[in-house]
Design a protein around this motif. Sequence first.
Motif, PDB file in Angstrom:
ATOM      1  N   ALA A  45       0.833  -1.211   0.000  1.00 23.96           N
ATOM      2  CA  ALA A  45       0.000   0.000   0.000  1.00 23.96           C
ATOM      3  C   ALA A  45       0.862   1.252   0.000  1.00 23.96           C
ATOM      4  O   ALA A  45       0.566   2.215  -0.720  1.00 23.96           O
ATOM      5  N   ALA A  46       1.929   1.254   0.789  1.00 24.00           N
ATOM      6  CA  ALA A  46       2.831   2.408   0.816  1.00 24.00           C
ATOM      7  C   ALA A  46       3.507   2.588  -0.542  1.00 24.00           C
ATOM      8  O   ALA A  46       3.670   3.711  -1.019  1.00 24.00           O
ATOM      9  N   ALA A  47       3.876   1.478  -1.190  1.00 25.52           N
ATOM     10  CA  ALA A  47       4.492   1.555  -2.517  1.00 25.52           C
ATOM     11  C   ALA A  47       3.489   2.066  -3.550  1.00 25.52           C
ATOM     12  O   ALA A  47       3.842   2.868  -4.424  1.00 25.52           O
ATOM     13  N   MET A  48       2.266   1.610  -3.463  1.00 27.71           N
ATOM     14  CA  MET A  48       1.236   2.059  -4.405  1.00 27.71           C
ATOM     15  C   MET A  48       0.952   3.550  -4.247  1.00 27.71           C
ATOM     16  O   MET A  48       0.658   4.233  -5.231  1.00 27.71           O
ATOM     17  N   ALA A  49       1.046   4.055  -3.036  1.00 25.03           N
ATOM     18  CA  ALA A  49       0.819   5.483  -2.802  1.00 25.03           C
ATOM     19  C   ALA A  49       1.874   6.332  -3.507  1.00 25.03           C
ATOM     20  O   ALA A  49       1.644   7.503  -3.782  1.00 25.03           O
ATOM     21  N   VAL A  50       3.015   5.736  -3.815  1.00 24.99           N
ATOM     22  CA  VAL A  50       4.085   6.450  -4.510  1.00 24.99           C
ATOM     23  C   VAL A  50       3.968   6.319  -6.021  1.00 24.99           C
ATOM     24  O   VAL A  50       4.153   7.276  -6.745  1.00 24.99           O
ATOM     25  N   LYS A  56      -2.467   8.120  -6.157  1.00 25.78           N
ATOM     26  CA  LYS A  56      -2.029   9.521  -6.105  1.00 25.78           C
ATOM     27  C   LYS A  56      -3.219  10.472  -6.280  1.00 25.78           C
ATOM     28  O   LYS A  56      -3.324  11.467  -5.577  1.00 25.78           O
ATOM     29  N   HIS A  57      -4.088  10.148  -7.212  1.00 27.57           N
ATOM     30  CA  HIS A  57      -5.248  11.006  -7.442  1.00 27.57           C
ATOM     31  C   HIS A  57      -6.176  11.004  -6.226  1.00 27.57           C
ATOM     32  O   HIS A  57      -6.653  12.055  -5.794  1.00 27.57           O
ATOM     33  N   ALA A  58      -6.422   9.839  -5.662  1.00 24.31           N
ATOM     34  CA  ALA A  58      -7.325   9.737  -4.504  1.00 24.31           C
ATOM     35  C   ALA A  58      -6.775  10.470  -3.285  1.00 24.31           C
ATOM     36  O   ALA A  58      -7.525  11.091  -2.544  1.00 24.31           O
ATOM     37  N   THR A  59      -5.472  10.405  -3.076  1.00 26.57           N
ATOM     38  CA  THR A  59      -4.878  11.035  -1.894  1.00 26.57           C
ATOM     39  C   THR A  59      -4.423  12.462  -2.152  1.00 26.57           C
ATOM     40  O   THR A  59      -4.030  13.162  -1.222  1.00 26.57           O
ATOM     41  N   GLU A  62       1.342  14.824  -5.131  1.00 23.60           N
ATOM     42  CA  GLU A  62       2.028  15.360  -6.304  1.00 23.60           C
ATOM     43  C   GLU A  62       2.739  14.226  -7.033  1.00 23.60           C
ATOM     44  O   GLU A  62       3.121  13.236  -6.412  1.00 23.60           O
ATOM     45  N   PRO A  63       2.970  14.348  -8.325  1.00 29.48           N
ATOM     46  CA  PRO A  63       3.634  13.277  -9.085  1.00 29.48           C
ATOM     47  C   PRO A  63       5.008  12.896  -8.538  1.00 29.48           C
ATOM     48  O   PRO A  63       5.381  11.738  -8.558  1.00 29.48           O
ATOM     49  N   GLY A  64       5.767  13.834  -8.037  1.00 30.94           N
ATOM     50  CA  GLY A  64       7.110  13.542  -7.544  1.00 30.94           C
ATOM     51  C   GLY A  64       7.186  13.225  -6.061  1.00 30.94           C
ATOM     52  O   GLY A  64       8.276  13.129  -5.496  1.00 30.94           O
ATOM     53  N   ASP A  65       6.057  13.031  -5.412  1.00 21.35           N
ATOM     54  CA  ASP A  65       6.042  12.775  -3.976  1.00 21.35           C
ATOM     55  C   ASP A  65       6.774  11.479  -3.642  1.00 21.35           C
ATOM     56  O   ASP A  65       6.636  10.481  -4.346  1.00 21.35           O
ATOM     57  N   THR A  66       7.542  11.499  -2.573  1.00 26.23           N
ATOM     58  CA  THR A  66       8.333  10.327  -2.184  1.00 26.23           C
ATOM     59  C   THR A  66       7.568   9.362  -1.299  1.00 26.23           C
ATOM     60  O   THR A  66       8.078   8.291  -0.982  1.00 26.23           O
ATOM     61  N   GLY A  67       6.373   9.708  -0.877  1.00 27.29           N
ATOM     62  CA  GLY A  67       5.552   8.796  -0.095  1.00 27.29           C
ATOM     63  C   GLY A  67       5.926   8.752   1.381  1.00 27.29           C
ATOM     64  O   GLY A  67       6.466   9.700   1.929  1.00 27.29           O
TER      65      GLY A  67
END
Length: 79
Positions: A45-50, A56-59, A62-67
């Motif tokens: 889940a943490a990897a998918m958030a990155v 990314k859209h749901a949360t 930003e595209p370059g966010d490191t999570g």
Amino acid sequence: MTGRARSSPPFAEAFGVRGAPGLAPAVLSLVTVLQFAENLTDRQAAAMAVRAIDFKHATGTEPGDTGFDHSVLPRFRAA
């Protein structure tokens, strides 16, 4: 990440100025719901958030966010 707590005035004073910025509870809640829906482990889940555009859209990240580190999720659920 637009979901960072420091960008949210009601939560800004709850976090220190050193270290990584805190995550807003709403973001962690959303990731937890998506994690359950996709049947993912905390690490996945943490990897998918990155890397996943739908996470990314749901949360609102930003595209370059490191999570965030996967260990944040079980601590959030325990709180």
